[in-house]
Design a protein around this motif. Structure first.
Motif: not given
Length: 137
Positions: A1-13, A71-85
């Motif tokens: 989870m500390q490797n930002i590049q690793w997180l950039q390349e992954r998502a849950i679909l 909505l349950v979040l944790k510091v260090g977890c990634s998330f995806m926006l579902l709206r244009n902010l």
């Protein structure tokens, strides 16, 4: 989870929100930080409808245009926006990582290009679904 590049390349679909919730819960359990739960503040816009549609019913609704009540979040977890902010920086599909969570603000770092690495604040915003036979926020 500390490797930002690793997180950039992954998502849950997943095709269904229920499957996503299962996978997301499993992933979040592995993050050692404390979970922070936020709840929507659902209310009828018309006072006359408030007695017909109690808050418990509003909290249980899951229209496609609004996020879940809980909505349950944790510091260090990634998330995806579902709206244009704030397009093009914060738009539907932007991926971020949680840095801190407050009652009404999420501090996050953007994972997606071209704004990756930028710190942003995401505020709680009111949403009014339009695909229901009554008005609520």
């Amino acid at each position: 989870m500390q490797n930002i590049q690793w997180l950039q390349e992954r998502a849950i679909l997943t095709p269904l929100n229920e499957k996503f919730k299962e996978i997301n819960f499993t992933v979040q359990e592995k993050v050692p930080t404390a979970a922070r739960t936020s709840y929507s503040i659902d209310k009828c816009l018309n006072d006359e409808e408030a007695t017909s549609y109690p808050m418990e019913l509003l909290n249980s609704l899951n229209p496609s245009c609004i996020p879940l009540h809980r909505l349950v979040l944790k510091v260090g977890c990634s998330f995806m926006l579902l709206r244009n902010l704030d397009p093009p920086k914060l738009c539907n599909g932007s991926r971020l990582i949680v840095k801190s969570i407050d009652a009404h603000i999420i501090e996050a770092t953007i994972l997606t290009l071209p704004f990756h690495g930028e710190h942003v604040l995401i505020l709680r915003i009111p949403l009014n679904p339009t695909d229901l036979p009554f008005s609520f926020q």
